[in-house]
Write a protein that holds these residues in place. Structure first.
Motif, mmCIF file in Angstrom:
data_model
loop_
_atom_site.group_PDB
_atom_site.id
_atom_site.type_symbol
_atom_site.label_atom_id
_atom_site.label_comp_id
_atom_site.label_asym_id
_atom_site.label_seq_id
_atom_site.Cartn_x
_atom_site.Cartn_y
_atom_site.Cartn_z
ATOM 1 N N ASP A 150 0.819 -1.217 0.000
ATOM 2 C CA ASP A 150 0.000 0.000 0.000
ATOM 3 C C ASP A 150 0.853 1.267 0.000
ATOM 4 N N GLY A 151 2.145 1.107 -0.207
ATOM 5 C CA GLY A 151 3.018 2.285 -0.337
ATOM 6 C C GLY A 151 3.637 2.745 0.969
ATOM 7 N N THR A 152 3.178 2.220 2.093
ATOM 8 C CA THR A 152 3.748 2.649 3.369
ATOM 9 C C THR A 152 5.018 1.842 3.667
ATOM 10 N N ARG A 153 5.752 2.302 4.662
ATOM 11 C CA ARG A 153 6.968 1.575 5.051
ATOM 12 C C ARG A 153 7.013 1.439 6.571
ATOM 13 N N LEU A 154 7.525 0.314 7.030
ATOM 14 C CA LEU A 154 7.626 0.080 8.471
ATOM 15 C C LEU A 154 9.001 0.504 8.970
#
Ligand code: NDP
Length: 656
Positions: free
Chosen positions: A328-332
């Motif tokens: 979804d394009g996010t990063r952890l």
């Protein structure tokens, strides 16, 4: 039950996940249970889409042409649109974006009243038509054949308008500005994707981009930049649902088999390792009584070890870095303190030795420890499966979401299960098992001295210990590079990884040291030197190949990598085609295998048992390479095929 809207094989417009772009897709099938369609994009990418992300081709065109000011073409030229580098099958390559007929500059696109905006045909410069750039064909011709003539007419009109406008608007300045914008947008891909996804929620399918929203885009951009700086976890946006259709490891039957076969293999090999004659043909080995396999004290020590590593992991030391973008394009975020955890563990072991705590207890109860670790892995995997049932769809792994309990339990449903900020998969990959492996090796070294009444460990034992210590310390020192490996980016966290991390690695990777305890093998210094040279060669290839890819994925514009050739792909990522990644398709596997050979050689050739690791590892990496190849083909389509043509060998140059 709601009926499906689109038929199999129907051509419709499908939204590209995480973006607002629609492309022509063909419906492959429909899942009655989840109400998701499997669709195929023109570049061959197959995805699952919800019905709400799909439109009929006719309604799509009608909407666009019915609104002149709000035409999507206008939107496609807006700041957020033109800068988007979302992973889409139709996104043109950089040099093509700037070609005269395809410019997405806002001013030019405003003139486009045609209503064919997202699928603006990409006209190649004549000289370029035969030049392959790694993009799937679809990016070059991206519109239906029945309106080709109409498109050509529109294009030539646009071209005229564009030329005159550019003349008035000082073309060089304009071009430079566009180029600057494009460059800037390129590096801001993730932020733009998030903005688009957020805005998409509000758009309600109308294609007017109000100034109000432009303003909001700017506000959001600012906010997200500040988020990046202070390392806050970005808020997940958008929902993408992927159902696993292609089952690996022999599917349901294969994974059921592995759930029993893997623990059985560990116990068989450990039992053999302690035999006087560890010939694999001595089957079955004498089995210990069932009651002797379990001891609460051993389980207590195991838990103490596990939670000590948890504690070290939670210490607020070490830098925090972002992982690769999720679907979804996010990063952890991940805290890099593995090396500190190793140092603290080394200190704890040192104190234990000083206090004369009997570390050989581990050797004496080795099988019982393996049983405890296995029981723990099973319980842990059940917990992981249970919690994954409540996990949001977009947090599931692409490979462990088939709907079959056994298969998903084995493969792992959730990609990055976390308790708060504590990442369970990341922790298990590097800490209890990997550091545990080094401690087990050390205990074997001490036991060898005790059993064989030596003042010094054998040369073979020293080599095995130091080679594997280097492997582990290197992994912990360069901990960040693990963020781009398949286990983190692709595999779900299920029994396969849990058992691999907590049982297979510490108990079987130490088999060579276990073997040497009771089966001494004297080696000469020249032999030892040759083995060391082999190990260093393997290490050099392994480390530099991994670092090269890691650096490239982190920053493709790194000046140190400027000499490397690449193949662009439709996803916006490039593939290295020179340097290590131009030698074979998995140079890191080659280096790893050379090192594995060097680990076996000090044990001699009296038995096959200490060579189990290299045999297993060849099979593992050949299988892993095939899996990765399959995924890359799906991800990169024609660009991957081009890469395979340019780099024909997979792991061993001129052999395989
Ligand atoms: P890789 O690190 O090789 O990652 C594969 C990915 O790299 C691909 O999916 C692709 O992902 C990217 N890639 C492939 N080709 C190129 C290219 N030409 N240019 C740029 N990117 C490319 O695989 P693994 O995760 O399997 O292995 C990581 C390391 O771990 C290896 O050194 C391996 O030997 C080691 N390993 C050790 C094990 C052990 O038990 N000791 C077990 C398994 C692995 P994308 O394009 O999405 O970035």
């Amino acid at each position: 039950m709601p009926s499906r809207k689109f038929a199999d094989e129907e051509v419709v417009m499908g939204r590209w996940p995480g973006s607002v772009l629609y492309y022509e897709v063909q419906v492959i099938n429909y899942d009655d249970r989840t109400h998701h369609y499997t669709v195929k994009y023109k570049d061959g990418t197959e995805l699952e889409l919800k019905e709400s992300d799909m439109r009929s081709v006719s309604s799509f065109r009608f909407r666009k042409s019915s609104s002149s000011s709000g035409s999507p073409s206008r939107r496609s030229g807006s700041r957020s649109r033109s800068g988007s580098r979302s992973r889409s099958p139709g996104r043109p390559a950089k040099h093509k974006r700037r070609s005269s007929s395809q410019s997405r500059e806002p001013k030019n696109d405003k003139k486009n009243m045609s209503g064919e905006p997202y699928l603006i045909p990409l006209k190649l410069h004549e000289n370029n038509t035969s030049q392959y750039n790694g993009e799937p064909d679809i990016t070059e011709v991206n519109y239906s054949s029945h309106n080709i003539l109409e498109q050509q007419r529109i294009e030539s009109e646009l071209e005229k308008e564009r030329m005159s406008e550019q003349y008035v608007l000082h073309p060089r300045k304009e071009e430079k500005k566009t180029e600057q914008m494009t460059e800037q947008m390129y590096s801001e891909e993730k932020i733009q994707q998030r903005i688009e996804s957020e805005l998409e929620k509000e758009r309600m399918l109308e294609y007017v981009l109000h100034p109000r929203k432009e303003k909001k885009t700017e506000q959001m951009t600012k906010q997200m930049y500040s988020e990046e700086r202070i390392f806050e976890t970005p808020k997940p946006v958008g929902k993408i649902c992927m159902k696993t259709k292609e089952l690996e490891f022999g599917g349901k039957i294969g994974t059921t088999f592995f759930i029993f076969f893997l623990p059985a293999t560990v116990f068989y090999l450990l039992l053999m390792g302690k035999q006087k004659d560890p010939s694999l043909l001595n089957f079955p080995p004498p089995l210990p009584s069932f009651e002797s396999l379990w001891e609460m004290r051993v389980f207590g020590v195991f838990l103490l070890w596990f939670f000590l590593q948890v504690l070290f992991n939670l210490l607020p030391i070490g830098k925090v870095v972002y992982g690769t973008p999720l679907v979804d394009g996010t990063r952890l975020q991940y805290r890099m303190n593995g090396f500190y955890a190793f140092l603290l563990t080394a200190a704890a072991v040192g104190i234990s030795l000083y206090l004369e705590i009997e570390l050989c207890y581990l050797y004496d109860h080795f099988l019982q420890f393996a049983v405890c670790a296995t029981v723990f892995s099973v319980v842990f995997s059940i917990y992981l499966y249970a919690r994954s049932l409540k996990a949001p769809t977009q947090e599931l792994s692409l490979g462990g979401n088939s709907g079959n309990i056994i298969y998903d339990f084995f493969m792992g449903r959730e990609l990055n299960p976390r308790i708060g900020n504590f990442d369970l998969k990341y922790f298990c990959e590097l800490r209890p098992g990997l550091i545990g492996w080094v401690v087990v090796n050390l205990v074997m070294l001490l036991t060898e001295m005790k059993v064989q009444h030596r003042n010094m460990p054998s040369l073979a034992m020293i080599l095995v210990n130091s080679f594997q210590l280097l492997y582990v310390v290197d992994g912990l020192w360069l901990e960040e590079t693990i963020l781009t490996i398949m286990d983190i980016t692709y595999e779900g966290f299920g029994f396969m990884l849990v058992f691999g991390d907590l049982v297979w690695v510490p108990f079987l990777y130490s088999l060579q040291a276990l073997y040497l305890v009771n089966h001494p093998n004297e080696i000469s210094w020249p032999t030892a030197s040759a083995i060391v040279a082999l190990k260093m060669l393997g290490y050099y290839i392994f480390r530099s190949a991994n670092l090269q890819k890691h650096a490239f994925r982190r920053n493709p514009k790194d000046p140190k990598l400027a000499h490397l050739k690449v193949i662009p792909t439709a996803t916006g990522k490039n593939l290295l085609v020179s340097g290590w990644w131009g030698l074979v398709r998995h140079p890191n596997y080659l280096g790893d295998l050379i090192m594995a050979l060097a680990w076996s050689l000090p044990c001699g050739f009296n038995h096959i048992l200490p060579h189990f690791y290299i045999i297993y590892f060849v099979i593992l990496l050949i299988h892993r390479e095939a899996r990765d190849e399959h995924q890359c083909k799906k991800k990169y389509g024609l660009a991957w095929e081009k890469y395979c043509q340019r780099v024909p060998y997979r792991i061993f140059p001129y052999i395989y």
